[in-house]
Design an enzyme around this catalytic site. Structure first.
Site, mmCIF file in Angstrom:
data_model
loop_
_atom_site.group_PDB
_atom_site.id
_atom_site.type_symbol
_atom_site.label_atom_id
_atom_site.label_comp_id
_atom_site.label_asym_id
_atom_site.label_seq_id
_atom_site.Cartn_x
_atom_site.Cartn_y
_atom_site.Cartn_z
ATOM 1 N N ILE A 176 6.265 -7.805 7.984
ATOM 2 C CA ILE A 176 6.581 -9.093 8.599
ATOM 3 C C ILE A 176 6.021 -10.253 7.789
ATOM 4 C CG2 ILE A 176 6.768 -8.172 10.943
ATOM 5 C CD1 ILE A 176 3.984 -9.554 11.451
ATOM 6 N N ASP A 177 5.063 -9.957 6.893
ATOM 7 C CA ASP A 177 4.321 -11.030 6.215
ATOM 8 C C ASP A 177 5.101 -11.733 5.106
ATOM 9 O OD1 ASP A 177 2.220 -10.361 7.817
ATOM 10 O OD2 ASP A 177 1.075 -9.314 6.279
ATOM 11 N N GLY A 205 0.830 -1.208 0.000
ATOM 12 C CA GLY A 205 0.000 0.000 0.000
ATOM 13 C C GLY A 205 0.861 1.253 0.000
ATOM 14 N N MET A 223 0.007 -13.917 12.358
ATOM 15 C CA MET A 223 -0.354 -12.854 11.421
ATOM 16 C C MET A 223 -0.190 -13.316 9.974
ATOM 17 S SD MET A 223 0.888 -9.309 13.178
ATOM 18 C CE MET A 223 -0.053 -8.609 14.556
ATOM 19 N N GLN A 273 4.510 -10.593 17.684
ATOM 20 C CA GLN A 273 5.143 -10.998 16.417
ATOM 21 C C GLN A 273 5.806 -9.832 15.696
ATOM 22 O OE1 GLN A 273 2.289 -13.827 14.089
ATOM 23 N NE2 GLN A 273 1.068 -12.736 15.588
HETATM 24 P P1 ATP Z 1 1.016 -3.277 5.624
HETATM 25 O O1 ATP Z 1 1.901 -4.359 5.049
HETATM 26 O O2 ATP Z 1 1.213 -3.078 7.067
HETATM 27 O O3 ATP Z 1 -0.421 -3.403 5.232
HETATM 28 P P2 ATP Z 1 1.059 -1.083 3.784
HETATM 29 O O4 ATP Z 1 2.127 -0.153 3.392
HETATM 30 O O5 ATP Z 1 0.506 -1.977 2.711
HETATM 31 O O6 ATP Z 1 1.596 -1.916 4.990
HETATM 32 P P3 ATP Z 1 -1.340 0.522 3.935
HETATM 33 O O7 ATP Z 1 -2.175 0.833 5.117
HETATM 34 O O8 ATP Z 1 -1.956 -0.150 2.773
HETATM 35 O O9 ATP Z 1 -0.104 -0.279 4.515
HETATM 36 O O10 ATP Z 1 -0.692 1.883 3.394
HETATM 37 C C1 ATP Z 1 -0.059 2.805 4.250
HETATM 38 C C2 ATP Z 1 -0.368 4.227 3.836
HETATM 39 O O11 ATP Z 1 0.095 4.458 2.490
HETATM 40 C C3 ATP Z 1 -1.841 4.577 3.773
HETATM 41 O O12 ATP Z 1 -2.368 4.901 5.034
HETATM 42 C C4 ATP Z 1 -1.848 5.766 2.831
HETATM 43 O O13 ATP Z 1 -1.443 6.943 3.487
HETATM 44 C C5 ATP Z 1 -0.768 5.380 1.825
HETATM 45 N N1 ATP Z 1 -1.373 4.738 0.649
HETATM 46 C C6 ATP Z 1 -1.728 3.438 0.497
HETATM 47 N N2 ATP Z 1 -2.275 3.219 -0.721
HETATM 48 C C7 ATP Z 1 -2.270 4.413 -1.355
HETATM 49 C C8 ATP Z 1 -2.705 4.867 -2.644
HETATM 50 N N3 ATP Z 1 -3.254 4.040 -3.532
HETATM 51 N N4 ATP Z 1 -2.541 6.176 -2.937
HETATM 52 C C9 ATP Z 1 -1.986 7.018 -2.054
HETATM 53 N N5 ATP Z 1 -1.572 6.658 -0.842
HETATM 54 C C10 ATP Z 1 -1.703 5.388 -0.478
#
Ligand code: ATP
Length: 366
Positions: free
Chosen positions: A151-152, A106, A194, A286
Site C-alpha cells: 500500500i505504501d 523484502g 501508514m 487502510q
Molecule cells: P512489506 O511491504 O509489508 O514490508 P515485505 O515483502 O517487504 O512487505 P518482509 O517482512 O520484509 O515484507 O518480507 C516478507 C518475507 O519475505 C519475510 O518474512 C521472509 O520470509 C522473506 N524475506 C525477506 N527478506 C528476505 C531475505 N533477505 N532472504 C530471504 N527471505 C527473505
C-alpha cells in the site's frame, strides 16, 4: 506446459487476489499448470497441502476481494538456507520450476536470493541423498518474477504498487468523515497514516484532502517546525477555516531523525494554538476492504505480464519485476529496483533528505 506457483508475501495489499486470479487464469490459458502457495513463504517451507493446484473456477470472483485469500505471512524459516532447502524440495515434489511472487521489497529480495541459490540447493538435495541427479534434471533453474504488492507505493522504478490507490482512497474517505465532525466543533485532527519509509500515502492524501500540514520521512519539516506549523495553522484559522487537518506518516521524523508522533503534534496544537485537538490513527482500515478499480486493473494486467515473463525466460534471464511506467506495463531488473528502493531508505538514514527526494523524483524523470 510449465508448472507455475503464485505466492503473496509480506504485508497484504488490496489487489493481491486479482493478481492470483490473473496468474492462475493466464497460466491455464497458456497451457501451463497453476499452483497457489498458501501463507506466503511459510507455505513453501511447509509444502504438502499448502501448495495447491488451482483450477479456472477456483479464483472466480476474486478480483473484487480485499486482502489475500491464499494468506500471507512473515516467515523466519525462509530467511535461513535450511528453510529454503526444504522449500526447494517441496517445489520439486510438485514439479514447480517457476514462481511469481507478489509482495514488498523484502519478499522480492528473498525470492531473488532463492533463485540465485537454486542450483546449489539442487546439488545439496543430491549430495544429501534426498533426490537423484536424474530426478533433478528438469529443475536446474528456478524462474522468478516479482509483482509489487504494497500500500505504501514504496518501490523505485514503478509509478504505482498494487494496493496503493485503494489505500489512498480509503484514507481520503476517512478524512472526509473526520472533516465533517471537525468542522462542526471547529476542532483540529492529527491523522496518522501508514508509511514507514515512504511518505507517498501521507503526501497524496494531504494533496487530495487539502490538509493544513503534512509530515513525511523523506522531506522532514524545517529545524523550527513547531513554530512554523503553529503559525501556518493560526493563519489558516484567521482566514476563517473552521477545521484543521495535519497528516503524519507513521515514519515521520525531524531533520535529526527524532520521531515526530501524532501525539506530539496534538500537544503542540492544543498548547500553542489553543485548538481542541484529537488524534486519529487510521491503522489497518487502510489495508482492508475491496481494491479500487485501478488496483484491480493494475493487478490483472501485471499478473498476465508475469506469466508471459515466465514463458519468455531463459536460464540466463535476470529476474524481472513487473512495473508500470507512464501507463505502460514493463519488465525491469528486479535487483535494480530493490537496490534503488534501498538507496532512498539509506539516504533518509544518513539524513541526506535532498538525495532521498531526488531518489523518489527519479522515477518520474526516467
Ligand atoms: P512489506 O511491504 O509489508 O514490508 P515485505 O515483502 O517487504 O512487505 P518482509 O517482512 O520484509 O515484507 O518480507 C516478507 C518475507 O519475505 C519475510 O518474512 C521472509 O520470509 C522473506 N524475506 C525477506 N527478506 C528476505 C531475505 N533477505 N532472504 C530471504 N527471505 C527473505
Amino acid at each position: 506446459g510449465k508448472r507455475i506457483g503464485v505466492v503473496t508475501s509480506g504485508g497484504d495489499s488490496p489487489g493481491m487476489n486479482s493478481v492470483v486470479r490473473a496468474v492462475v487464469r493466464q497460466s491455464i490459458a497458456s497451457g501451463c499448470t497453476a499452483f497457489a502457495v498458501y501463507e506466503g513463504y511459510q507455505g513453501l517451507v511447509d509444502g504438502g497441502d499448502m501448495i495447491r493446484e488451482m483450477a479456472w473456477e477456483d479464483v472466480r470472483g476474486w478480483t473484487s476481494e480485499g486482502g489475500t485469500l491464499i494468506g500471507t505471512a512473515r516467515c523466519m524459516a525462509f530467511m535461513e538456507r535450511s528453510g529454503r532447502l526444504t522449500a526447494a524440495n517441496n517445489l520439486v515434489e510438485k514439479g514447480i520450476d517457476a514462481l511469481i511472487i507478489c509482495g514488498g521489497d523484502g519478499s522480492l529480495t528473498g525470492a531473488d536470493r532463492f533463485r540465485a541459490e537454486w542450483p546449489s540447493l539442487m546439488d545439496e538435495l543430491i549430495s544429501s541423498g534426498k533426490r537423484t541427479e536424474d530426478e533433478l534434471k528438469p529443475f536446474r533453474h528456478l524462474n522468478i518474477v516479482g509483482l509489487v504488492g504494497s500500500i505504501d507505493n514504496d518501490l523505485s522504478g514503478t509509478d504505482a504498487t498494487i494496493g496503493c490507490y485503494s489505500s489512498l482512497q480509503r484514507i481520503c474517505q476517512s478524512i472526509d468523515f473526520i472533516d465533517a465532525t471537525a468542522f462542526s466543533h471547529q476542532r483540529a485532527f492529527v491523522i496518522e497514516v501508514m508509511g514507514r519509509h515512504c511518505g507517498w500515502l501521507a503526501l497524496m492524501a494531504g494533496v487530495s484532502c487539502g490538509a493544513d500540514f503534512i509530515m513525511i520521512p523523506e522531506n522532514p519539516p524545517s529545524e523550527n517546525w513547531e513554530e512554523e506549523m503553529c503559525s501556518i495553522i493560526k493563519k489558516h484559522r484567521q482566514m476563517g477555516k473552521r477545521k484543521t487537518i495535519v497528516i503524519v506518516a507513521e515514519g515521520a521524523h525531524d531533520r535529526k531523525l527524532n520521531k515526530i508522533s501524532a501525539v506530539m503534534v496534538k500537544d503542540l496544537l492544543s498548547q500553542k494554538v489553543g485548538l481542541d485537538t484529537r488524534v486519529t490513527t487510521l491503522g489497518h482500515v487502510q489495508r482492508g476492504g475491496p481494491p479500487c478499480a485501478y488496483d484491480r486493473m493494475l493487478a490483472t494486467l501485471q499478473g498476465v505480464e508475469a506469466v508471459k515473463a515466465v514463458l519468455d525466460a531463459t536460464p540466463e534471464t535476470e529476474s524481472p519485476v513487473i512495473c508500470i511506467v507512464e501507463n505502460k506495463i514493463v519488465r525491469k531488473p528486479l535487483l535494480d529496483a530493490i537496490a534503488k528502493t534501498q538507496e532512498v531508505a539509506a539516504h533518509i538514514q544518513n539524513m541526506d533528505f535532498e538525495a532521498a527526494m531526488r531518489g523518489r523524483d527519479a522515477e518520474f524523470e526516467e
